[in-house]
Design a protein around this motif. Sequence first.
Motif, mmCIF file in Angstrom:
data_model
loop_
_atom_site.group_PDB
_atom_site.id
_atom_site.type_symbol
_atom_site.label_atom_id
_atom_site.label_comp_id
_atom_site.label_asym_id
_atom_site.label_seq_id
_atom_site.Cartn_x
_atom_site.Cartn_y
_atom_site.Cartn_z
ATOM 1 N N GLY A 89 1.101 15.874 6.111
ATOM 2 C CA GLY A 89 -0.018 15.238 6.800
ATOM 3 C C GLY A 89 -1.361 15.721 6.284
ATOM 4 N N GLU A 144 5.436 6.929 9.521
ATOM 5 C CA GLU A 144 4.300 6.703 10.410
ATOM 6 C C GLU A 144 3.126 7.619 10.080
ATOM 7 O OE1 GLU A 144 3.334 6.853 15.218
ATOM 8 O OE2 GLU A 144 5.412 6.856 14.499
ATOM 9 N N ASP A 145 3.419 8.861 9.630
ATOM 10 C CA ASP A 145 2.327 9.791 9.327
ATOM 11 C C ASP A 145 1.456 9.261 8.187
ATOM 12 O OD1 ASP A 145 3.278 11.415 11.280
ATOM 13 O OD2 ASP A 145 4.187 12.895 9.945
ATOM 14 N N THR A 148 -0.716 6.474 9.540
ATOM 15 C CA THR A 148 -1.783 7.019 10.389
ATOM 16 C C THR A 148 -2.899 7.612 9.539
ATOM 17 O OG1 THR A 148 -0.175 7.507 12.135
ATOM 18 C CG2 THR A 148 -2.282 8.677 12.224
ATOM 19 N N ALA A 149 -2.535 8.358 8.484
ATOM 20 C CA ALA A 149 -3.549 8.965 7.622
ATOM 21 C C ALA A 149 -4.347 7.896 6.881
ATOM 22 C CB ALA A 149 -2.881 9.913 6.628
ATOM 23 N N GLU A 151 -4.874 4.779 7.843
ATOM 24 C CA GLU A 151 -5.738 4.079 8.788
ATOM 25 C C GLU A 151 -6.932 4.937 9.171
ATOM 26 O OE1 GLU A 151 -5.422 1.405 12.850
ATOM 27 O OE2 GLU A 151 -3.860 2.907 12.440
ATOM 28 N N ALA A 152 -6.718 6.235 9.415
ATOM 29 C CA ALA A 152 -7.831 7.114 9.768
ATOM 30 C C ALA A 152 -8.862 7.188 8.644
ATOM 31 C CB ALA A 152 -7.296 8.516 10.086
ATOM 32 N N VAL A 168 -2.877 -3.857 9.777
ATOM 33 C CA VAL A 168 -1.652 -3.063 9.712
ATOM 34 C C VAL A 168 -0.755 -3.564 8.581
ATOM 35 C CG1 VAL A 168 0.459 -2.447 10.956
ATOM 36 C CG2 VAL A 168 -1.731 -2.464 12.158
#
Length: 554
Positions: A89, A144-145, A148-149, A151-152, A168
């Motif tokens: 991550g 998913e990680d 998420t990274a 998208e952030a 997405v």
Amino acid sequence: MRIALLTEGGYPYARGEGGAWCERLVRALPQHAYDVYALSRSPRTEAGGRVEVPPQVGQVRTERLWGEPPARPATGGRADRRARRAAFGWHFGDLAAALAGAPQRAGAGPTAARGRADRFAAGLYGLAETAAEFGGLPDLLRGEDALTALEAACRAPGVRPLLQDITVTELLAVAALLEHQLRPLSLPWYGPDALGSADVCHAVSGGPATLPGLLAKRFCGTPLIVTEYTVRVREALLAHRAAGLTPAVRALLGDYHRLLAGESYRQAALITPGSTHVRRWQERCGAPAERLRTVYPGMDAARFARAGEEAEAEAAAPAAHADPTVAWVGRAEPAKDLIALLHAFRTIRAEEPQARLRVFYAPATDERSAAYLGHCRTLAAQLFPDEAAHPHAVGENPVTFEEIGSPGAPEAADAYAAGDVVLLSSSAEGFPLSLVEAMFCGRPTVSTDVGAVREVIGGTGLIVPPRNPRALADATLQLLRGPERAARLGAAARERALALFTVSTCTRAFRDAYLSVVAHHPVPREPLHDASGAPRPFTTPAESLAPTTLTPCH
């Protein structure tokens, strides 16, 4: 000397000039031991089979950048899995932020362009170290990680509006494509029985092929040479557009390829562009000028010797032909702009009614090429409606389409020799291999001014703007009507090709490059001091202490 040859989509698979020049290089330097580390780009890469490697190739290791990743499960218990996920991550967050151009973390240093490159490198090598310690990364890169990274990073303040609105679906597409690109991070190639045993890594293309070399340098201290005969960053951008990827996906993947190219240039001990055209792109991506050395590809001139000698004999008594013939040779694909060629020939035919156009094409390798060739046949029939009854009959129609290997052209040399003038009509080119082959055959040429064409031809042929059928026709008519001038240009072209583009010229350059790099960048295999702190003799070769520029003795 042991050389690790890093390839992608080429050698040792028997497909195209990209693999053939590596084969010629390896066979021309039998004094070196080679190991080949090949990345397969697609199923088509493997479809042609592998060439038989010479004895000096010790091992061939291959991995796929397509399909499902190889099973390399994570190691350790629950605590290790938590540590693996946390490390992933953090490092993938760095990589994603670098791709999106997100601001630096607090206290992480300057936010200038160099800081972005550093952050990309930190994420890349951090992911490689995570894979080495805890096992392969494909499951995390698809998980998913990673989403998420990404998208952030894209939603961070200051990021381009194009990325802040990413969906997405687009994030899933980016994550899937990055997983393929980053597979070399998880490969078991970075130990003493693999890349760690090499004296030098030679990546024979940019892009993914440089990744194993970067990690070998990072983990083992192995120096890296990067050779590019095409602009891989540009190729990737064009491929993304052709694949119909959305602008946001293209932006992230394009920056990945730019940042990877920049890191490979910074870490390489030597960069060998195949032309000044490629060199300009490399410098734009951060390649330091003092480590650039242009090395033209080495081509097999012997295949074209007979045609070249016959052209020399014809040049002794040039004369206009009753049926002046224009030849085009290559792969039928949109970038070759056969549409402009056919429109140019209509102008030529109007002024020289006996002129003929023979289109010699390589066998189609995919549906897109076959469809384009069919479109060109249809256009030829429309442009010459009165003479299209027998579109394959040589001698009955002004335009014919003939596959190389057919009775009209058993070999490529026969195709070039069939033309009084050889045309290159491309709207885009890297290094124009077909133009060099025509030069080996002693043929006068008319070419569009794209890629490295001007550098290759060097004044021994006529050059016109791309996508300009009238200019292409006018230049061709000049040579058809001036056989003495055409013969002089053809002879000069052959001399230039034999001086610059042969196998011996190329292999001499790489032989010198290997020796220079190993002399100045020795691999630190043994510690310089023993357990008591005393120096260990002979652990560093004496030539490594020599200055980069040696003063000649008088």
